[in-house]
Motif scaffolding. Structure first.
Motif, PDB file in Angstrom:
ATOM      1  N   PHE A 250       0.822  -1.206   0.000  1.00 11.90           N
ATOM      2  CA  PHE A 250       0.000   0.000   0.000  1.00 11.90           C
ATOM      3  C   PHE A 250       0.857   1.256   0.000  1.00 11.90           C
ATOM      4  CE2 PHE A 250      -2.299  -3.399   2.126  1.00 11.90           C
ATOM      5  CZ  PHE A 250      -3.527  -3.393   1.476  1.00 11.90           C
ATOM      6  N   ASN A 251       0.225   2.364  -0.422  1.00  7.38           N
ATOM      7  CA  ASN A 251       0.923   3.647  -0.355  1.00  7.38           C
ATOM      8  C   ASN A 251       1.062   4.054   1.114  1.00  7.38           C
ATOM      9  OD1 ASN A 251      -1.200   5.613   0.579  1.00  7.38           O
ATOM     10  ND2 ASN A 251      -2.223   4.969  -1.303  1.00  7.38           N
ATOM     11  N   PRO A 252       1.953   4.996   1.421  1.00  5.07           N
ATOM     12  CA  PRO A 252       2.255   5.315   2.819  1.00  5.07           C
ATOM     13  C   PRO A 252       1.052   5.740   3.657  1.00  5.07           C
ATOM     14  CG  PRO A 252       3.951   6.202   1.386  1.00  5.07           C
ATOM     15  CD  PRO A 252       2.872   5.680   0.484  1.00  5.07           C
ATOM     16  N   TRP A 253       0.080   6.433   3.044  1.00  3.32           N
ATOM     17  CA  TRP A 253      -1.082   6.876   3.825  1.00  3.32           C
ATOM     18  C   TRP A 253      -1.911   5.680   4.287  1.00  3.32           C
ATOM     19  CZ3 TRP A 253      -1.429  11.475   5.871  1.00  3.32           C
ATOM     20  CH2 TRP A 253      -0.793  12.562   5.253  1.00  3.32           C
ATOM     21  N   VAL A 254      -2.164   4.763   3.366  1.00  3.58           N
ATOM     22  CA  VAL A 254      -2.932   3.562   3.721  1.00  3.58           C
ATOM     23  C   VAL A 254      -2.119   2.682   4.664  1.00  3.58           C
ATOM     24  CG1 VAL A 254      -4.084   1.497   2.839  1.00  3.58           C
ATOM     25  CG2 VAL A 254      -4.196   3.636   1.539  1.00  3.58           C
ATOM     26  N   ALA A 255      -0.819   2.559   4.387  1.00  2.00           N
ATOM     27  CA  ALA A 255       0.045   1.747   5.254  1.00  2.00           C
ATOM     28  C   ALA A 255       0.034   2.285   6.683  1.00  2.00           C
ATOM     29  CB  ALA A 255       1.471   1.727   4.707  1.00  2.00           C
ATOM     30  N   GLY A 256       0.025   3.590   6.814  1.00  2.00           N
ATOM     31  CA  GLY A 256      -0.016   4.201   8.144  1.00  2.00           C
ATOM     32  C   GLY A 256      -1.269   3.816   8.909  1.00  2.00           C
ATOM     33  N   ILE A 257      -2.409   3.791   8.197  1.00  3.75           N
ATOM     34  CA  ILE A 257      -3.673   3.400   8.834  1.00  3.75           C
ATOM     35  C   ILE A 257      -3.631   1.929   9.244  1.00  3.75           C
ATOM     36  CG2 ILE A 257      -6.155   3.109   8.463  1.00  3.75           C
ATOM     37  CD1 ILE A 257      -6.015   5.506   6.548  1.00  3.75           C
ATOM     38  N   LEU A 258      -3.123   1.081   8.339  1.00  7.19           N
ATOM     39  CA  LEU A 258      -3.058  -0.354   8.630  1.00  7.19           C
ATOM     40  C   LEU A 258      -2.113  -0.647   9.801  1.00  7.19           C
ATOM     41  CD1 LEU A 258      -2.930  -1.740   4.973  1.00  7.19           C
ATOM     42  CD2 LEU A 258      -4.899  -1.678   6.507  1.00  7.19           C
ATOM     43  N   LEU A 259      -0.981   0.036   9.813  1.00  4.75           N
ATOM     44  CA  LEU A 259      -0.037  -0.168  10.909  1.00  4.75           C
ATOM     45  C   LEU A 259      -0.595   0.353  12.232  1.00  4.75           C
ATOM     46  CD1 LEU A 259       3.289   0.750   9.075  1.00  4.75           C
ATOM     47  CD2 LEU A 259       2.583  -1.513   9.864  1.00  4.75           C
ATOM     48  N   SER A 260      -1.472   1.346  12.147  1.00  2.60           N
ATOM     49  CA  SER A 260      -2.125   1.833  13.362  1.00  2.60           C
ATOM     50  C   SER A 260      -3.004   0.762  13.987  1.00  2.60           C
ATOM     51  CB  SER A 260      -2.976   3.077  13.045  1.00  2.60           C
ATOM     52  OG  SER A 260      -2.171   4.155  12.642  1.00  2.60           O
ATOM     53  N   ALA A 261      -3.424  -0.216  13.171  1.00  2.00           N
ATOM     54  CA  ALA A 261      -4.233  -1.319  13.700  1.00  2.00           C
ATOM     55  C   ALA A 261      -3.441  -2.120  14.731  1.00  2.00           C
ATOM     56  CB  ALA A 261      -4.688  -2.231  12.562  1.00  2.00           C
TER      57      ALA A 261
END
Length: 492
Positions: A322-333
């Motif tokens: 994923f792009n960094p914005w989506v990756a950031g959300i997923l990693l926040s999980a």
């Protein structure tokens, strides 16, 4: 290519900081709403079915769901799937058979706000012996359990920000402790609901994208078969290993941070709805986590990637897909999973230190306002001890969680089940069961595996059950205990 850390970027940093501040805002909001200690410990027993179910699921699964479980399937294959089957079955039985009886029972004897409260009321233990034993078990095993959450947070912040382990551990510690310190039970439950939805969403999205990138299930399974054919083995390494992994389900009956959700739900009529929501969330989340780990074998092979730590497979997939914005959300999980469990466990430990030890066992009278204040101090004390335990960089998340899970399952789980389904269970039976269950887990963990390599929850649960029956036969239950049991049956 070896992937051990996330490529640091402005979107990922922004997403993490935003998420952390959102959780802290919720904590501060409920800091203003808490009127008394009952608010702080159980949300005034007024939580609805959606919040209760998602909070129970999120606080139960922790970072184990996003890091340790996918890592186990990535490292060992489908044989590890029995853990998910055992957990799902255990959670279903817990909601179906334990929740309603525990809620009713907690209201009959007196207005219970902690699990030791319930045990003492159920068996009319005026000398506080059972409460003392129960409190010690909670503090020992939860401190160990909380350290697993802090280790997970450290691994996450290590990967995301490329920080030294100690700095990463300190950041996770501060975020978790601060919002638990402020908001209490309501903050924990509402953030758990948000975190549970974020966790499930991440576990649905990532496997679908992985399948697409791998060219479908057929191509993925073919690749796995070529590079790691043993990953398809369902024997799990032998029947003892299969039984051990399925036995994880026994642990549900004794987890204080889950049981307290049953006490705090608004009324018993909402339990069926909460059961459906909770089990649905669990099945979807576990299936997604299993797919990430298993499909990760194919993805790493196809794109010539390598990973030294299997427990980072979720982090790696979030980064590369994923792009960094989506990756950031997923990693926040992952941060969500860590915060949801550690905060619930910290709150239970704080209530044990103050509500059980200070006000009941030591018989120190103080104002309700001071109880809440002392509880917040208790959060800091327990968190600091767990922080020290987490300084060992070699410990594995799954190992810590399985040990604490077994301790609670054997000591509390057996006693809870007998307390709710065995009318003639006595106080002495409860005390003997709790002590023998906890000690068996500790001793078997260190010595028993030399004889039979089975998960320590199994001998612990069996020994505790035997002691409960034997001591309840020798020492008869009080008339009050039997009367309250019969009253509970009438209200079911």
């Amino acid at each position: 290519m070896n992937l051990q850390s996330v490529e640091l970027s402005y979107p990922i940093i922004t997403t993490f900081i935003t998420y952390a501040f959102l959780m802290l805002f919720i904590g501060f909001y409920f800091y203003k709403k808490n009127q008394n200690s009952k608010d702080y410990f159980v949300g005034n027993a007024s939580m609805g079915p959606v919040v209760s179910a998602l909070s129970a699921g999120a606080s139960d699964m922790s970072s184990w769901l996003l890091m340790a479980f996918p890592g186990a399937l990535y490292a060992a294959g489908l044989g590890q799937i029995y853990i998910a089957i055992g957990l799902t079955f255990g959670m279903f039985l817990n909601w179906t058979f334990v929740a309603k009886r525990l809620k009713i029972f907690s209201q009959i004897a007196k207005d219970c706000i902690t699990i030791p409260d319930f045990f003492e009321s159920r068996f009319h233990d005026n000398k506080h012996i059972l409460r003392s034993v129960c409190s010690i078990v909670i503090l020992v095993f939860f401190t160990i359990y909380i350290s697993a959450g802090l280790v997970s947070g450290a691994k996450l912040f290590e990967s995301v920000f490329n920080l030294p382990y100690l700095y990463a551990l300190s950041i996770g510690f501060l975020v978790i402790v601060l919002y638990t310190f402020l908001g209490g039970y309501k903050a924990v439950c509402w953030t758990d609901m948000i975190q549970g939805l974020l966790m499930m969403g991440s576990l649905v999205i990532i496997p679908f994208v992985m399948i697409f990138e791998l060219g479908g299930f057929g191509e993925a399974f073919s690749t796995i078969h070529d590079v790691k054919p043993q990953a398809f083995g369902l024997d799990g390494g032998g029947w003892l290993v299969v039984v051990s992994t399925l036995a994880w389900g026994l642990g549900y009956f004794g987890q204080p941070h889950i049981l307290i959700r049953f006490i705090s739900i608004k009324n018993v009529k909402e339990i069926p709805t909460a059961t459906f929501i909770g089990i649905t969330w669990m099945v979807i989340s576990l299936a997604g986590a299993a797919m990430i780990g298993f499909l990760g074998i194919a993805y790493m092979a196809k794109f010539n990637l390598s990973l030294n730590d299997p427990e980072r497979i979720f982090i790696v997939m979030s980064q590369v897909l994923f792009n960094p914005w989506v990756a950031g959300i997923l990693l926040s999980a992952i941060l969500a999973a860590i915060m949801s469990t550690a905060s619930s466990q910290l709150l239970v430990c704080a209530s044990t230190l103050v509500q059980d030890f200070y006000t009941q066992i030591l018989k120190r009278k103080t104002s309700d306002k001071n109880i809440t204040l002392f509880s917040r101090m208790g959060v800091l004390v327990v968190a600091c001890v767990a922080f020290v335990l987490s300084l060992d960089t070699q410990i594995q998340i799954l190992g810590i969680v399985s040990y604490a899970w077994a301790g609670f399952g054997a000591s509390f789980g057996s006693v809870i089940l007998f307390a709710l389904f065995y009318k003639n269970m006595s106080k002495e039976g409860a005390i003997a069961g709790m002590i023998s269950g906890a000690l068996t887990v500790i001793l078997y963990k260190h010595f028993g595996s030399n004889f039979i390599a089975v998960y320590e929850i199994i001998p612990g649960f069996l020994v505790a059950s035997c002691f409960i029956v034997i001591f309840s036969t020798i020492f008869k239950a009080s008339k009050q205990s039997v009367c309250h049991y019969e009253k509970m049956l009438k209200e079911i």
